[in-house]
Design a protein around this motif. Structure first.
Motif, PDB file in Angstrom:
ATOM      1  N   VAL A  15      29.666  38.403  46.078  1.00  0.00           N
ATOM      2  CA  VAL A  15      31.051  38.003  45.792  1.00  0.00           C
ATOM      3  C   VAL A  15      31.128  37.511  44.353  1.00  0.00           C
ATOM      4  N   SER A  16      32.062  38.073  43.573  1.00  0.00           N
ATOM      5  CA  SER A  16      32.245  37.670  42.178  1.00  0.00           C
ATOM      6  C   SER A  16      33.568  36.919  42.078  1.00  0.00           C
ATOM      7  N   ILE A  17      33.548  35.724  41.512  1.00  0.00           N
ATOM      8  CA  ILE A  17      34.748  34.871  41.479  1.00  0.00           C
ATOM      9  C   ILE A  17      35.030  34.399  40.051  1.00  0.00           C
ATOM     10  N   GLY A  18      36.217  34.693  39.534  1.00  0.00           N
ATOM     11  CA  GLY A  18      36.683  34.109  38.275  1.00  0.00           C
ATOM     12  C   GLY A  18      35.889  34.497  37.052  1.00  0.00           C
ATOM     13  N   THR A  19      35.491  35.789  36.994  1.00  0.00           N
ATOM     14  CA  THR A  19      34.793  36.248  35.797  1.00  0.00           C
ATOM     15  C   THR A  19      35.343  37.599  35.369  1.00  0.00           C
ATOM     16  N   SER A  20      35.420  37.780  34.038  1.00  0.00           N
ATOM     17  CA  SER A  20      36.037  39.011  33.510  1.00  0.00           C
ATOM     18  C   SER A  20      35.060  40.189  33.553  1.00  0.00           C
ATOM     19  N   GLY A  21      33.784  39.910  33.875  1.00  0.00           N
ATOM     20  CA  GLY A  21      32.834  41.022  33.946  1.00  0.00           C
ATOM     21  C   GLY A  21      32.528  41.610  32.579  1.00  0.00           C
ATOM     22  N   ASN A  22      32.539  40.740  31.565  1.00  0.00           N
ATOM     23  CA  ASN A  22      32.310  41.182  30.178  1.00  0.00           C
ATOM     24  C   ASN A  22      30.877  41.018  29.722  1.00  0.00           C
ATOM     25  N   GLY A  39      22.938  48.586  48.999  1.00  0.00           N
ATOM     26  CA  GLY A  39      23.804  48.750  50.173  1.00  0.00           C
ATOM     27  C   GLY A  39      24.575  47.516  50.579  1.00  0.00           C
ATOM     28  N   ALA A  40      24.628  46.498  49.680  1.00  0.00           N
ATOM     29  CA  ALA A  40      25.386  45.279  50.025  1.00  0.00           C
ATOM     30  C   ALA A  40      26.883  45.552  49.931  1.00  0.00           C
ATOM     31  N   LYS A  41      27.655  44.757  50.676  1.00  0.00           N
ATOM     32  CA  LYS A  41      29.111  44.763  50.525  1.00  0.00           C
ATOM     33  C   LYS A  41      29.448  43.964  49.260  1.00  0.00           C
ATOM     34  N   THR A  42      30.546  44.349  48.594  1.00  0.00           N
ATOM     35  CA  THR A  42      30.896  43.644  47.351  1.00  0.00           C
ATOM     36  C   THR A  42      32.379  43.272  47.360  1.00  0.00           C
ATOM     37  N   LEU A  43      32.672  42.064  46.923  1.00  0.00           N
ATOM     38  CA  LEU A  43      34.043  41.536  46.941  1.00  0.00           C
ATOM     39  C   LEU A  43      34.306  40.811  45.628  1.00  0.00           C
ATOM     40  N   GLU A  44      35.477  41.076  45.021  1.00  0.00           N
ATOM     41  CA  GLU A  44      35.863  40.343  43.810  1.00  0.00           C
ATOM     42  C   GLU A  44      37.069  39.470  44.136  1.00  0.00           C
ATOM     43  N   LEU A  45      37.002  38.212  43.736  1.00  0.00           N
ATOM     44  CA  LEU A  45      38.143  37.287  43.888  1.00  0.00           C
ATOM     45  C   LEU A  45      38.476  36.795  42.483  1.00  0.00           C
ATOM     46  N   ASN A  46      39.621  37.223  41.944  1.00  0.00           N
ATOM     47  CA  ASN A  46      39.918  36.960  40.537  1.00  0.00           C
ATOM     48  C   ASN A  46      41.431  36.902  40.328  1.00  0.00           C
ATOM     49  N   LEU A  47      41.850  36.234  39.247  1.00  0.00           N
ATOM     50  CA  LEU A  47      43.301  36.122  39.017  1.00  0.00           C
ATOM     51  C   LEU A  47      43.920  37.499  38.828  1.00  0.00           C
ATOM     52  N   GLU A  48      43.141  38.359  38.143  1.00  0.00           N
ATOM     53  CA  GLU A  48      43.610  39.747  37.981  1.00  0.00           C
ATOM     54  C   GLU A  48      42.381  40.640  38.070  1.00  0.00           C
ATOM     55  N   PRO A  49      42.538  41.928  38.300  1.00  0.00           N
ATOM     56  CA  PRO A  49      41.350  42.803  38.414  1.00  0.00           C
ATOM     57  C   PRO A  49      40.510  42.716  37.139  1.00  0.00           C
ATOM     58  N   SER A  50      39.203  42.492  37.266  1.00  0.00           N
ATOM     59  CA  SER A  50      38.329  42.383  36.088  1.00  0.00           C
ATOM     60  C   SER A  50      38.001  43.789  35.575  1.00  0.00           C
ATOM     61  N   GLU A  51      37.257  43.811  34.468  1.00  0.00           N
ATOM     62  CA  GLU A  51      36.830  45.113  33.896  1.00  0.00           C
ATOM     63  C   GLU A  51      36.055  45.923  34.936  1.00  0.00           C
ATOM     64  N   GLY A  52      35.335  45.201  35.807  1.00  0.00           N
ATOM     65  CA  GLY A  52      34.471  45.917  36.748  1.00  0.00           C
ATOM     66  C   GLY A  52      35.061  45.998  38.145  1.00  0.00           C
ATOM     67  N   PHE A 108      33.844  47.233  42.991  1.00  0.00           N
ATOM     68  CA  PHE A 108      33.789  46.403  44.204  1.00  0.00           C
ATOM     69  C   PHE A 108      34.408  47.135  45.388  1.00  0.00           C
ATOM     70  N   ASP A 109      33.837  46.920  46.586  1.00  0.00           N
ATOM     71  CA  ASP A 109      34.458  47.495  47.788  1.00  0.00           C
ATOM     72  C   ASP A 109      35.868  46.958  47.954  1.00  0.00           C
ATOM     73  N   GLU A 110      36.040  45.664  47.637  1.00  0.00           N
ATOM     74  CA  GLU A 110      37.358  45.050  47.777  1.00  0.00           C
ATOM     75  C   GLU A 110      37.595  44.092  46.608  1.00  0.00           C
ATOM     76  N   ALA A 111      38.773  44.104  46.035  1.00  0.00           N
ATOM     77  CA  ALA A 111      39.116  43.184  44.935  1.00  0.00           C
ATOM     78  C   ALA A 111      40.420  42.497  45.319  1.00  0.00           C
ATOM     79  N   ARG A 112      40.353  41.167  45.497  1.00  0.00           N
ATOM     80  CA  ARG A 112      41.566  40.413  45.817  1.00  0.00           C
ATOM     81  C   ARG A 112      42.003  39.641  44.575  1.00  0.00           C
ATOM     82  N   THR A 113      43.290  39.579  44.321  1.00  0.00           N
ATOM     83  CA  THR A 113      43.763  38.847  43.136  1.00  0.00           C
ATOM     84  C   THR A 113      44.552  37.615  43.587  1.00  0.00           C
ATOM     85  N   GLY A 114      44.456  36.591  42.749  1.00  0.00           N
ATOM     86  CA  GLY A 114      45.155  35.331  43.032  1.00  0.00           C
ATOM     87  C   GLY A 114      44.417  34.185  42.379  1.00  0.00           C
TER      88      GLY A 114
END
Ligand code: APR
Length: 228
Positions: A168-175, A190-203, A207-213
């Motif tokens: 899970v990646s949280i609050g990073t621009s992926g730069n 083969g891990a599941k991947t989830l991004e939780l970020n204010l807006e979609p990051s560069e990467g 991610f399997d799922e990217a949630r914004t907020g």
């Protein structure tokens, strides 16, 4: 259960009142990275660099962890040993929320001696004429990993990533690498991947799922889902 490995960036601390780097008016807008976040910049003007980190150290001491930090600490307590938090941040808000965390880029609370590698608790204000309490030289610096230097904890992180089940990646621009590459490492095994970020990051597309907020909203909501 495979490990949950969580990577956090400046966005998780934004709602505690600490600036991010690349957002509008962020730290990168105030200073050139080469002046305040490289060994060359420190050698050229140690006073400027100490002032930059003194200001950030005192700002971090003056703010509180937010609901996102608290939710991750709760998750970690619920699955002892199976939830690993890796942060690019140098504030201590994860610790102050009760979590254990691996700091890839060092910590504002740390001071380091470049001559003897001694580490100690940094005073609120560091200065170029500070003396190392161990070897008494003036080779003291903030215990921060600057651009061009090897991030901390990489072997430990690699060990956890070798049996990650959910990244899970949280609050990073992926730069910034190597952190920005962790999602690919997770996918490779083969891990599941989830991004939780204010807006979609560069990467975000990796991610399997990217949630914004806002982290203080979407991180606790996600933790509630995992805990039930
Ligand atoms: N909630 C969630 N995400 C947020 C919030 C918020 N309230 N506010 C900002 N963000 C997101 C932004 O959308 C952005 O994607 O946080 C991210 C912050 O990105 P950066 O400013 O680039 O910070 P970070 O990714 O942590 O930078 C990585 O770069 O300069 C180096 O060493 C420094 O550790 C830092 C590294």
């Amino acid at each position: 259960m495979n490990k949950i490995v969580i990577l956090t960036g400046a966005g998780i601390s934004a709602e505690s009142g600490l600036g991010t780097f690349r957002d509008e008016g962020g730290l990168c807008a105030e200073h050139r990275i080469e002046d305040v976040a490289t060994p060359e910049g420190f050698a050229k003007n140690p006073k400027l660099v100490h002032e930059f980190y003194n200001k950030r150290r005192n700002q971090a001491a003056d703010v509180m962890p937010n609901a996102a930090h608290a939710a991750l600490a709760r998750l970690q307590k619920n699955y002892p040993g199976d939830v690993v938090i890796v942060t690019q941040n140098v504030d201590d808000l994860h610790e102050r929320a009760g979590a254990s965390v691996l700091h890839m880029h060092g910590a504002l609370t740390g001071a380091l001696c470049a001559a003897c590698d001694h580490r100690w608790m940094a005073p609120p204000e560091m200065a170029p004429d500070d003396v190392c309490p161990n070897c008494l030289t003036q080779a003291t610096r903030p215990d921060i990993v600057w651009f061009g230097e090897m991030p901390y904890e990489m072997d430990t992180i690699a060990g956890h990533m070798s049996n990650v089940g959910l990244f899970v990646s949280i609050g990073t621009s992926g730069n910034v690498y190597p952190a920005a590459g962790f999602v690919q490492d997770a996918r490779m095994i083969g891990a599941k991947t989830l991004e939780l970020n204010l807006e979609p990051s560069e990467g975000a597309s990796f991610f399997d799922e990217a949630r914004t907020g806002r982290a203080s909203e979407i991180v606790p909501a996600w933790v509630e889902e995992v805990l039930v």
